[in-house]
Design a protein around this motif. Structure first.
Motif, PDB file in Angstrom:
ATOM      1  N   GLU A 166       0.859  -1.190   0.000  1.00 38.90           N
ATOM      2  CA  GLU A 166       0.000   0.000   0.000  1.00 38.90           C
ATOM      3  C   GLU A 166       0.891   1.234   0.000  1.00 38.90           C
ATOM      4  N   ASP A 372      -2.735  14.337   6.972  1.00 35.37           N
ATOM      5  CA  ASP A 372      -2.182  13.121   6.399  1.00 35.37           C
ATOM      6  C   ASP A 372      -0.971  13.393   5.504  1.00 35.37           C
ATOM      7  N   GLU A 400       3.957   9.204  -0.528  1.00 36.35           N
ATOM      8  CA  GLU A 400       2.589   9.145  -1.047  1.00 36.35           C
ATOM      9  C   GLU A 400       2.128  10.482  -1.628  1.00 36.35           C
TER      10      GLU A 400
HETATM   11  O1  GCW Z   1      -3.470   8.488   3.894  1.00 38.72           O
HETATM   12  C1  GCW Z   1      -3.922   7.257   4.117  1.00 38.72           C
HETATM   13  C2  GCW Z   1      -3.365   6.418   3.023  1.00 38.72           C
HETATM   14  C3  GCW Z   1      -3.794   5.005   3.240  1.00 38.72           C
HETATM   15  C4  GCW Z   1      -3.301   4.559   4.598  1.00 38.72           C
HETATM   16  C5  GCW Z   1      -3.839   5.488   5.668  1.00 38.72           C
HETATM   17  C6  GCW Z   1      -3.309   5.154   7.056  1.00 38.72           C
HETATM   18  C7  GCW Z   1      -2.650   2.373   5.313  1.00 38.72           C
HETATM   19  O2  GCW Z   1      -3.814   6.929   1.778  1.00 38.72           O
HETATM   20  O3  GCW Z   1      -3.269   4.236   2.208  1.00 38.72           O
HETATM   21  O4  GCW Z   1      -3.650   3.231   4.886  1.00 38.72           O
HETATM   22  O5  GCW Z   1      -3.461   6.795   5.361  1.00 38.72           O
HETATM   23  O6  GCW Z   1      -2.339   5.778   7.456  1.00 38.72           O
HETATM   24  O7  GCW Z   1      -3.866   4.315   7.724  1.00 38.72           O
END
Ligand code: GCW
Length: 686
Positions: A166, A372, A400
């Protein structure tokens, strides 16, 4: 030939400079290892491999110190420091993972002691020595006393058992393939070598989103294979953790509930943990994503996060295991019209009221920003907010939202901003560093974790320059006082050698890269504007009307999220004073976070004197020029770097340029149309 790409910073290239060769060789070719343990053996093997490669000669090895020994390695229990005229009390200053590198005279010759407080310390001392050599430092008169600043120095793999990763941008998993655990322990061993060389001491090997197959990792069918991986990491001082599914008792078919207060559930986890420790006696514990983005958790049973994590903590406690409980908990089914819900507030709102209710082997893992992993976010107000609850900080090494290892983004300067930030949690000087190193509140467990950026690509990280982020992460969390410049310089020397143009160009490329990325994407703290799902490339309204709570609220008059106390979501009020006041005030809020905290007209003047809209145009044009300049700098290195790595990075830089242009044009056009305000400099806006 991609050998260099694979080796990362453990190149151990033959030393060509004759004077340097003689100087180092006089110290490195006669090794005595005192004592015996698997970790000590790893230290010795690393030393042998490095020395053989750097001097093209095998070192002499003895398992006792004699008058000809030029390096003696072991722990302070096995090496009597006073025999060498060294005051042994120096070891009292060190924690369990600390070490001493000390040049002494044994009566016959100078010799270098690599002495750990434990065998792990010795391993780290060995890497310290090898780093000095690889960066061209003198090693003939050393007194170095070091301990890591952070206790838990962890990586989180987001690897799935089908082999996908992921948010992975470097190929597939090195741990799993085709719903099986890998049998290629060599690659895992090489990963462990890389990690231990920068001091990482913990790893969770599967994604925090624990799907159906992965739920089985804690069953007797798969535990023996997990144990093989744990054995490999153990030899390098790294503890293995697993991410678990909170609903395991149901999913594995044993119970009809996962209610954390249910006696059968409690017993189920106690038995399960016992079983795990029978396979892995030093198992680290669980990483848990619960009640987050549709993953199961205690909310289903009207229980809170303390109930959920404490239940697991009780099961782990007899074995000294810990629960790393993530705080990434928010409403991901929001309506964009609802202006009272603010995702940035969520972690604090959920967890702060529970302070003091968690067992002492629970650690709350908090992402560095409240949203995030955007290119620019304020520090999460959670950090420092919970005096009575262990905390661990979460970074994301995987890029990401920072170009996915196509675009260059060296993350150390950003993480340093985070660590240096003064939260004022206990008055001035309450830096994030002092919170996560456990000193400010005397946490029992604390430290830093990060989402890894590696996969099975031959160079581990897709973009070879992204290796610098893995290296730098380890170095920085070992010693947060290191500067980004120092870390970048070390990495370039160890990875590419000491040519001065190589050093200068790559170091400057790295150090400028995050700001460049910010310039052509989302400056002033607004974030997102990415394509939904995969998150690469521009899409200004990509998430604007979706349910994830990540809005910019741009309309024809202005842009930004009002998070003030008086008229906004009140998020600014989650900070301690004076940060609360600074962020809340339109006048005082730093430009780079303006749109995170305030909704302003496009004509709002920044401290720089530019208007917001003109700043957007300027940074977007500038960002593209800066990427062009990165390509110029890299191209200059063509005959100084092996073909594989040179082309790998050049290809990525070209993708970055295309991406930067697309960002520039999409963003400029969008805001030109929304605002109707032209670029003062009359540049092309489509
Ligand atoms: O920002 C998000 C990501 C997900 C991730 C999530 C998390 C593992 O896009 O892919 O999942 O955060 O941190 O739990």
């Amino acid at each position: 030939n991609a050998k260099e790409a694979y080796q990362c910073w453990l190149q151990y290239k033959k030393i060509e400079d004759g004077r340097q060769y003689d100087e180092y060789a006089s110290i490195c070719l006669n090794l005595a290892v005192v004592g015996d343990s698997v970790i000590l053996n790893s230290a010795l093997q690393e030393l042998i491999q490095a020395v053989t490669s750097m001097f093209d000669k095998e070192p002499l090895i003895t398992n006792y110190a004699d008058p000809d020994s030029s390096i003696i390695l072991g722990t302070y229990q096995d090496i009597n420091l006073t025999d060498y005229g060294v005051d042994a009390s120096i070891m009292d200053r060190l924690n369990e993972e600390g070490y001493l590198l000390q040049t002494v005279n044994n009566g016959k010759r100078d010799c270098l002691l690599l002495v750990g407080k434990s065998d792990k310390g010795t391993l780290y001392a060995t890497h310290h020595l090898l780093r000095l050599i690889q960066t061209g430092e003198a090693i003939n008169d050393l007194t170095i006393v070091e301990s890591p600043r952070n206790q838990i120095r962890m990586l989180n793999q987001w690897d799935n058992m089908d082999g996908s990763v992921e948010r992975g941008y470097s190929g597939n998993s090195i741990f799993f393939d085709n719903n099986q655990i890998t049998t290629d322990l060599e690659r895992i061993k090489d990963y462990a070598r890389l990690l231990s060389s920068v001091g990482i001491n913990a790893i969770s090997i599967n994604n925090v989103n624990v799907w159906q197959v992965e739920t089985n990792l804690i069953t007797s069918k798969l535990l023996p294979e997990v144990a093989n991986i744990a054995d490999t990491f153990r030899r390098y001082g790294i503890k293995t953790f697993l991410s678990i599914n909170f609903a395991s008792p149901i999913e594995l078919g044993d119970l009809t509930t996962a209610d954390p207060l249910d006696q059968d559930v409690k017993k189920w986890w106690k038995d399960k943990v016992k079983e795990i420790y029978a396979h892995i006696p030093d198992f680290g514990g669980f990483v848990v994503k619960a009640d987050s983005e549709h993953r199961p958790g205690p909310f289903s049973y009207d229980r809170d996060h303390a109930d959920g994590s404490n239940m697991l903590a009780e099961a782990l406690q007899p074995f000294d295991g810990i629960v790393v409980w993530r705080c990434f908990v928010y409403n991901c089914m929001q309506d964009w019209r609802d202006r009272s819900t603010d995702r940035a507030r969520a972690a604090y709102d959920h967890f702060k009221p529970l302070d003091g209710k968690f067992h002492d082997n629970v650690i709350l893992q908090v992402k560095n920003g409240p949203m995030d992993f955007q290119v620019r976010e304020p520090i999460s107000p959670m950090i420092g907010a919970m005096e009575n609850t262990n905390q661990i900080l979460e970074f994301q090494i995987a890029q990401e939202y920072l170009g996915q290892q196509k675009d260059l983004a060296f993350l150390i300067p950003m993480w340093k901003e985070v660590l240096d930030f003064d939260t004022y949690a206990k008055g001035e000087g309450s830096t994030v560093t002092a919170i996560v190193d456990g000193s400010l509140y005397d946490y029992k467990f604390s430290g830093i974790a990060a989402v890894s950026n590696i996969g099975n690509d031959i160079n581990w990280t897709g973009n070879t320059l992204a290796q610098a982020n893995l290296y730098g992460y380890g170095r920085l969390i070992w010693n947060p006082n290191l500067t980004a410049e120092e870390i970048a310089g070390e990495w370039v020397l160890a990875t590419f050698g000491s040519d001065s143009t190589v050093l200068e160009n790559i170091t400057s490329m790295l150090l400028d890269s995050r700001e460049i990325y910010e310039n052509y994407t989302t400056p002033l703290g607004i974030g997102w504007m990415v394509n939904p799902n995969h998150h690469y490339g521009p899409n200004v309204d990509g998430y604007e009307y979706s349910r994830w709570g990540t809005y910019h609220f741009a309309d024809r008059n202005g842009i930004g999220v009002d998070r003030t106390i008086e008229t906004g979501t009140g998020y600014a009020g989650q900070y301690f004073s004076p940060n609360k006041k600074v962020y809340n005030s339109l006048e005082e809020c730093p430009d780079e976070l303006l749109l995170f905290f305030h909704h302003v007209p496009y004509t709002h003047k920044l401290k720089s004197g530019e208007t917001v809209i003109q700043h957007y145009y300027n940074t977007h044009f500038k960002g593209v020029e800066q990427v062009e300049n990165l390509i110029v700098k890299w191209t200059m290195l063509e005959d100084k770097i092996d073909e594989f790595r040179f082309n790998n990075v050049l290809d990525r830089l070209k993708m970055q340029l295309a991406n930067a242009k697309e960002w520039r044009d999409q963003v400029n056009t969008y805001f030109y149309r929304k605002s109707g305000i032209a670029d003062e400099k009359n540049r092309t806006i489509y």
